[in-house]
Design an enzyme around this catalytic site. Structure first.
Site, PDB file in Angstrom:
ATOM      1  N   CYS A 114      73.814  67.119  38.965  1.00 48.02           N
ATOM      2  CA  CYS A 114      72.597  67.928  38.880  1.00 48.02           C
ATOM      3  C   CYS A 114      72.278  68.383  37.461  1.00 48.02           C
ATOM      4  O   CYS A 114      71.128  68.685  37.149  1.00 48.02           O
ATOM      5  CB  CYS A 114      72.711  69.144  39.801  1.00 48.02           C
ATOM      6  SG  CYS A 114      72.870  68.712  41.545  1.00 48.02           S
ATOM      7  N   HIS A 262      66.599  73.370  37.890  1.00 50.83           N
ATOM      8  CA  HIS A 262      66.991  72.252  38.752  1.00 50.83           C
ATOM      9  C   HIS A 262      66.647  72.605  40.180  1.00 50.83           C
ATOM     10  O   HIS A 262      66.907  73.718  40.655  1.00 50.83           O
ATOM     11  CB  HIS A 262      68.483  71.984  38.610  1.00 50.83           C
ATOM     12  CG  HIS A 262      69.057  71.187  39.736  1.00 50.83           C
ATOM     13  ND1 HIS A 262      68.566  69.945  40.081  1.00 50.83           N
ATOM     14  CD2 HIS A 262      70.057  71.455  40.621  1.00 50.83           C
ATOM     15  CE1 HIS A 262      69.236  69.481  41.119  1.00 50.83           C
ATOM     16  NE2 HIS A 262      70.145  70.380  41.466  1.00 50.83           N
ATOM     17  N   ASN A 292      66.190  67.893  46.925  1.00 51.11           N
ATOM     18  CA  ASN A 292      67.034  67.917  45.725  1.00 51.11           C
ATOM     19  C   ASN A 292      67.271  66.476  45.274  1.00 51.11           C
ATOM     20  O   ASN A 292      67.939  65.708  45.958  1.00 51.11           O
ATOM     21  CB  ASN A 292      68.362  68.600  46.062  1.00 51.11           C
ATOM     22  CG  ASN A 292      69.319  68.677  44.880  1.00 51.11           C
ATOM     23  OD1 ASN A 292      69.151  67.991  43.880  1.00 51.11           O
ATOM     24  ND2 ASN A 292      70.330  69.515  45.008  1.00 51.11           N
TER      25      ASN A 292
END
Length: 335
Positions: A114, A262, A292
């Site tokens: 991530c 993020h 995501n």
């Protein structure tokens, strides 16, 4: 010494939209349950044979290069961030070099999940600041959908993730008051197994072990996440690394024009927004539509925010990420 600036942005997501209601047909879940915990309404999944990690990255890259106004032959380095390469090895950076028809430039693959795009921007920024390169292509691209446990057993993870790619071109900027002002990177490996994928791995279960056992109950090749533990650490580290970046540049929270976090979980982003007392115009979220997308989430969100006119020349833009590793980082940009 030069500064670096983001001269071009682009993103690509598959056409295949998967809603929460679609997932409820194969997993014991529902739209309300997913939205309450994550804020996600839908995500994109590839159709096998039509998209892959490299291909999506290339599509995003072509848009970014065109917008940067540079020729393909002027790209002199590639940084590719992903946890889902098309091959176990080599990484997709070299495939991008081939598909774009670039000269034999260097290609670096980053495995910081991530935080991958933030790490990639930091690496590219340093290469440009030292004068080694002039135009660097940074890509974040992920295909999660083909590796998720699409059963009720895996719903805590599988409802969260989507597929997509984003790209940026970093170029030289002679004005040291513009462009990327600083980057800040951290890691804490003590918590690696709170968000990880065990197999295949040389230290545990390798491909030959999985094939030999042929065990349908083996969960080692599906992602594992301790959601509450990750959430608690994320909100702390997001706060720390944003403040670190502001302090390094003698800036305050009131100077932030746009925060691009993020897109891990809308509840995390909302917590950070409240903590910094930012209004909706100062934070951009799109996890509701894409889920995501790990290394792709920041470049997708950054590109969308810029396309919608939410980022203007002179704005202070902050990128921040936290994820598996644990790794986290921030980028402070004067647009």
């Amino acid at each position: 010494m030069y500064n670096s600036k983001i001269s071009g942005l682009g993103f690509y997501v598959p056409d295949n939209i998967v809603t929460n209601d679609d997932l409820s047909k194969v997993i014991d879940t529902n739209d309300e349950w997913i939205q309450e915990r994550t804020g996600i309404k839908e995500r994109r999944h590839i159709i096998r044979g039509e998209d892959n990690t490299t291909g999506m990255g290339v599509k995003a890259a072509r848009i970014a290069i065109e917008r940067a106004g540079v020729a393909y032959e002027d790209i002199d380095f590639i940084v590719f961030a992903t946890l889902s390469p098309d091959y176990y090895f080599p990484g997709p950076g070299v495939s991008v070099q081939k598909e774009l028809g670039l000269k034999t430039v260097g290609a670096l693959d980053i495995r910081n999940q991530c935080s991958g795009f933030v790490y990639g921007i930091s690496v590219a920024d340093q290469y440009i600041k030292t004068g080694m390169y002039s135009n660097i292509l940074v890509i974040g691209s992920e295909v999660h959908s083909v590796g998720l446990d699409m059963t009720t057993r895996g719903r805590g993870v599988s409802v969260i993730f989507g597929d997509g790619a984003g790209a940026a071109v970093l170029s030289r900027e002679e004005d040291h008051m513009k462009g990327i002002l600083s980057t800040h990177l951290h890691s804490e490996g003590a918590h690696a197994e709170e968000l990880f994928l065990d197999a295949p791995g040389m230290g545990s279960r390798w491909v030959t072990d999985i094939i030999a056992d042929n065990d349908p109950e083996d969960e080692s090749y599906y992602p594992h996440m301790n959601g509450q533990f990750v959430f608690k650490n994320a909100v702390v580290r997001f706060t720390e690394v944003i403040n670190e970046g502001l302090l390094a540049n003698n800036l305050s929270v009131s100077d932030i024009n746009m925060l691009i976090p993020h897109q891990a979980n809308l509840r995390i982003s909302q917590f950070i927004q409240r903590k910094f007392q930012l209004d909706d115009s100062q934070v951009y979220n799109n996890i509701q539509q894409y889920g995501n997308t790990t290394a792709a989430s920041i470049p997708i969100a950054l590109t969308e925010a810029w396309e919608k006119g939410k980022i203007k020349s002179g704005d202070l833009v902050v990128l921040a990420a936290f994820g598996s590793g644990f790794t986290w980082g921030s980028v402070i940009i004067r647009w």
